[in-house]
Design an enzyme around this catalytic site. Structure first.
Site, PDB file in Angstrom:
ATOM      1  N   GLU A   1       0.334  -8.542   0.940  1.00 54.11           N
ATOM      2  CA  GLU A   1       1.277  -8.657  -0.166  1.00 54.11           C
ATOM      3  C   GLU A   1       2.697  -8.720   0.334  1.00 54.11           C
ATOM      4  O   GLU A   1       3.007  -8.182   1.395  1.00 54.11           O
ATOM      5  CB  GLU A   1       1.235  -7.422  -1.048  1.00 54.11           C
TER       6      GLU A   1
ATOM      7  N   CYS B   1      10.320  -7.727   0.897  1.00 56.78           N
ATOM      8  CA  CYS B   1       9.531  -6.695   1.557  1.00 56.78           C
ATOM      9  C   CYS B   1       8.269  -7.370   2.088  1.00 56.78           C
ATOM     10  O   CYS B   1       7.507  -7.950   1.316  1.00 56.78           O
ATOM     11  CB  CYS B   1       9.194  -5.628   0.523  1.00 56.78           C
TER      12      CYS B   1
ATOM     13  N   CYS C   1      -4.131  -1.289   6.861  1.00 56.82           N
ATOM     14  CA  CYS C   1      -3.373  -0.447   7.799  1.00 56.82           C
ATOM     15  C   CYS C   1      -4.351   0.483   8.488  1.00 56.82           C
ATOM     16  O   CYS C   1      -5.240   1.040   7.846  1.00 56.82           O
ATOM     17  CB  CYS C   1      -2.322   0.359   7.034  1.00 56.82           C
TER      18      CYS C   1
ATOM     19  N   CYS D   1      -2.299   7.473   5.610  1.00 55.71           N
ATOM     20  CA  CYS D   1      -1.417   8.342   4.828  1.00 55.71           C
ATOM     21  C   CYS D   1      -2.044   8.533   3.444  1.00 55.71           C
ATOM     22  O   CYS D   1      -2.464   7.561   2.802  1.00 55.71           O
ATOM     23  CB  CYS D   1      -0.028   7.719   4.708  1.00 55.71           C
TER      24      CYS D   1
ATOM     25  N   CYS E   1      -0.712   6.706   0.125  1.00 52.81           N
ATOM     26  CA  CYS E   1      -0.431   5.264   0.194  1.00 52.81           C
ATOM     27  C   CYS E   1      -1.674   4.453  -0.127  1.00 52.81           C
ATOM     28  O   CYS E   1      -2.744   4.690   0.456  1.00 52.81           O
ATOM     29  CB  CYS E   1       0.093   4.919   1.587  1.00 52.81           C
TER      30      CYS E   1
ATOM     31  N   GLY F   1       0.875  -2.186   6.217  1.00 52.08           N
ATOM     32  CA  GLY F   1       0.761  -2.096   7.670  1.00 52.08           C
ATOM     33  C   GLY F   1       1.852  -1.286   8.338  1.00 52.08           C
ATOM     34  O   GLY F   1       2.855  -0.920   7.722  1.00 52.08           O
ATOM     35  N   GLU F   2       1.625  -1.020   9.612  1.00 50.57           N
ATOM     36  CA  GLU F   2       2.575  -0.265  10.418  1.00 50.57           C
ATOM     37  C   GLU F   2       3.197  -1.248  11.420  1.00 50.57           C
ATOM     38  O   GLU F   2       2.554  -1.639  12.411  1.00 50.57           O
ATOM     39  CB  GLU F   2       1.835   0.879  11.132  1.00 50.57           C
TER      40      GLU F   2
ATOM     41  N   SER G   1      10.357  -0.292   9.144  1.00 52.90           N
ATOM     42  CA  SER G   1      10.008   1.050   8.686  1.00 52.90           C
ATOM     43  C   SER G   1       8.775   1.523   9.438  1.00 52.90           C
ATOM     44  O   SER G   1       7.797   0.784   9.576  1.00 52.90           O
ATOM     45  CB  SER G   1       9.736   1.007   7.182  1.00 52.90           C
TER      46      SER G   1
ATOM     47  N   SER H   1       9.665   6.953   8.011  1.00 49.87           N
ATOM     48  CA  SER H   1       8.975   7.588   6.881  1.00 49.87           C
ATOM     49  C   SER H   1       8.662   9.014   7.285  1.00 49.87           C
ATOM     50  O   SER H   1       7.741   9.243   8.067  1.00 49.87           O
ATOM     51  CB  SER H   1       7.685   6.832   6.574  1.00 49.87           C
TER      52      SER H   1
ATOM     53  N   HIS I   1       8.760  12.128   4.995  1.00 52.30           N
ATOM     54  CA  HIS I   1       7.968  12.654   3.868  1.00 52.30           C
ATOM     55  C   HIS I   1       7.687  14.149   3.865  1.00 52.30           C
ATOM     56  O   HIS I   1       7.146  14.664   2.871  1.00 52.30           O
ATOM     57  CB  HIS I   1       6.640  11.905   3.715  1.00 52.30           C
TER      58      HIS I   1
ATOM     59  N   ASN J   1       5.487   5.940  -6.604  1.00 54.13           N
ATOM     60  CA  ASN J   1       4.780   5.045  -7.500  1.00 54.13           C
ATOM     61  C   ASN J   1       3.326   5.522  -7.483  1.00 54.13           C
ATOM     62  O   ASN J   1       2.634   5.294  -6.496  1.00 54.13           O
ATOM     63  CB  ASN J   1       4.889   3.624  -6.924  1.00 54.13           C
TER      64      ASN J   1
ATOM     65  N   CYS K   1       3.319  -0.170  -2.240  1.00 56.06           N
ATOM     66  CA  CYS K   1       2.628  -0.633  -1.040  1.00 56.06           C
ATOM     67  C   CYS K   1       1.108  -0.651  -1.212  1.00 56.06           C
ATOM     68  O   CYS K   1       0.488   0.382  -1.450  1.00 56.06           O
ATOM     69  CB  CYS K   1       3.013   0.327   0.084  1.00 56.06           C
TER      70      CYS K   1
HETATM   71  N1  SAH Z   1       3.913   1.853   7.726  1.00 51.57           N
HETATM   72  C1  SAH Z   1       5.324   1.803   7.516  1.00 51.57           C
HETATM   73  C2  SAH Z   1       5.767   0.696   6.572  1.00 51.57           C
HETATM   74  C3  SAH Z   1       4.981   0.490   5.288  1.00 51.57           C
HETATM   75  S1  SAH Z   1       5.148   1.603   3.942  1.00 51.57           S
HETATM   76  C4  SAH Z   1       5.834   3.127   7.027  1.00 51.57           C
HETATM   77  O1  SAH Z   1       5.018   3.954   6.643  1.00 51.57           O
HETATM   78  O2  SAH Z   1       7.038   3.355   7.057  1.00 51.57           O
HETATM   79  C5  SAH Z   1       6.827   1.529   3.433  1.00 51.57           C
HETATM   80  C6  SAH Z   1       7.267   2.792   2.694  1.00 51.57           C
HETATM   81  O3  SAH Z   1       6.651   2.874   1.404  1.00 51.57           O
HETATM   82  C7  SAH Z   1       6.892   4.063   3.431  1.00 51.57           C
HETATM   83  O4  SAH Z   1       7.981   4.950   3.453  1.00 51.57           O
HETATM   84  C8  SAH Z   1       5.752   4.589   2.583  1.00 51.57           C
HETATM   85  O5  SAH Z   1       5.615   5.953   2.750  1.00 51.57           O
HETATM   86  C9  SAH Z   1       6.195   4.194   1.195  1.00 51.57           C
HETATM   87  N2  SAH Z   1       5.134   4.223   0.181  1.00 51.57           N
HETATM   88  C10 SAH Z   1       3.814   4.015   0.344  1.00 51.57           C
HETATM   89  N3  SAH Z   1       3.162   4.142  -0.826  1.00 51.57           N
HETATM   90  C11 SAH Z   1       4.095   4.434  -1.761  1.00 51.57           C
HETATM   91  C12 SAH Z   1       4.045   4.682  -3.170  1.00 51.57           C
HETATM   92  N4  SAH Z   1       2.900   4.636  -3.833  1.00 51.57           N
HETATM   93  N5  SAH Z   1       5.204   4.957  -3.812  1.00 51.57           N
HETATM   94  C13 SAH Z   1       6.389   4.978  -3.141  1.00 51.57           C
HETATM   95  N6  SAH Z   1       6.489   4.751  -1.813  1.00 51.57           N
HETATM   96  C14 SAH Z   1       5.352   4.488  -1.130  1.00 51.57           C
END
Ligand code: SAH
Length: 327
Positions: free
Chosen positions: A83, A97, A104, A108, A111, A149-150, A178, A201, A203, A277, A318
């Site tokens: 996406e 984005c 991935c 997490c 996610c 993805g990472e 990120s 990230s 968290h 989200n 994501c």
């Molecule tokens: N793997 C990388 C990049 C992808 S996610 C990373 O984790 O940074 C990009 C960002 O979106 C990350 O900070 C992730 O924690 C956040 N994210 C993932 N799911 C989400 C959700 N449902 N609501 C808000 N942010 C979310």
């Protein structure tokens, strides 16, 4: 666009080498067909039309939000889902984005992508084709690797894509990678010639909670991740953006804010609080709880902003669209 295929087809047609650059220039300016490429001979345009698809990706679904956000679900030539999202801001900013992987390998817990099966790394062309898709709608000026993805686990392809982004009007400074805190990836960015932005990230403000939310923390605990970010800061002289997704009753208590403020050196980091989200396992913090958290950080003189939510009505978090298409 598969640029290697393009080069091969042009060579095969006995065309001069500058043709590849001509085609690329049209594509980066948003051309949607070979028809438009009027400085190419007509016979060549026909041949390219047959032999080299304008994109390596096919659009499977597209959703438009009331706020102007456009989210697209693609699949690769071998059927892998991914996406990308175009975010339109009132100040005129147009940010795309992009995904760096289909699925991935990390898990997490909050996610949606982390709950999907990992497919594979995307190629540089597959990454660029996401941005080019939106470039056909309008000019873009920012790219963030915050899709599926990472990015640091596919760093060669990610950096190769970043090298070409200025052709599309996106400078390196307006390109952000990120990461979950994959230490070798952060070190690659610190060494890299391009002045790319780094977002971490985080968290959670301690290892126990972070490992619960992000199992990768067992491999690279906070102290190692922050040491790598500080090396990046020293090498690049740029701040690191910290992303903190606000999970109701999980990581949004005043004590977490105080712990975070004590952990992060304000000369190195800028915090971005992300309204969650909801995708299943957690509830997002209320705006009041987010504001309380931000205010505590501010009391400790750690600058923090709250991310503007885009595309709420179209499952723009994501992995959400791919996950719902797969389910
Ligand atoms: N793997 C990388 C990049 C992808 S996610 C990373 O984790 O940074 C990009 C960002 O979106 C990350 O900070 C992730 O924690 C956040 N994210 C993932 N799911 C989400 C959700 N449902 N609501 C808000 N942010 C979310």
């Amino acid at each position: 666009m598969d640029r290697q295929l393009l080069a091969a087809v042009l060579a095969d047609a006995g065309e001069p080498s500058y043709r590849a650059a001509q085609v690329w220039e049209w594509v980066t300016r948003g051309a949607a067909s070979y028809e438009e490429m009027t400085n190419l001979p007509g016979t060549l345009r026909d041949r390219l039309e047959q032999a080299v698809p304008l994109s390596t990706l096919a659009v499977e679904a597209e959703a438009r939000s009331d706020d102007g956000t456009v989210k697209t679900l693609f699949h690769t030539g071998d059927g892998r889902p991914l996406e990308a999202v175009l975010m339109r801001y009132r100040d005129g900013r147009r940010s795309v984005c992009v995904s760096s992987q289909s699925g991935c390998p990390l898990t997490c817990t909050f996610c949606a992508t982390g709950q999907m099966k990992f497919g594979r790394n995307l190629s540089a062309d597959e990454i660029l084709d996401q941005a080019l898709h939106f470039r056909r709608l309008e000019a873009i000026d920012h790219v963030v690797f915050m899709g599926m993805g990472e990015p640091t686990m596919n760093i060669d392809a990610v950096l190769a894509a970043c090298e070409r982004l200025p052709d599309l009007g996106v400078t390196h400074r307006r390109t952000a990678i990120s990461t979950v805190g994959w230490v070798p990836g952060i070190d690659r960015l610190a060494e890299c010639e391009m002045p790319l932005s780094l977002a971490l990230s985080i968290h959670a403000p301690n290892d126990a909670l972070r490992s619960q939310l992000m199992p990768v923390n067992d491999r690279y605990p906070l102290a190692e991740v922050l040491a790598a970010c500080e090396r990046y800061r020293a090498a690049r002289r740029r701040k690191v953006f910290v992303e903190y997704v606000m999970l109701d009753g999980v990581n949004d208590e005043p004590q977490h804010a105080r712990e975070l403020a004590a952990l992060l050196d304000r000369r190195v980091y800028k915090v971005n609080l992300i309204p969650y989200n909801p995708t299943g396992a957690y509830d997002g913090s209320s705006p009041e709880r987010i504001e309380r958290f931000r205010a505590i950080l501010a009391e400790h003189r750690l600058g923090a902003t709250v991310r503007l939510t885009r595309g709420r009505d179209i499952d723009a978090a994501c992995g959400q669209l791919a996950a719902s298409a797969a389910g």
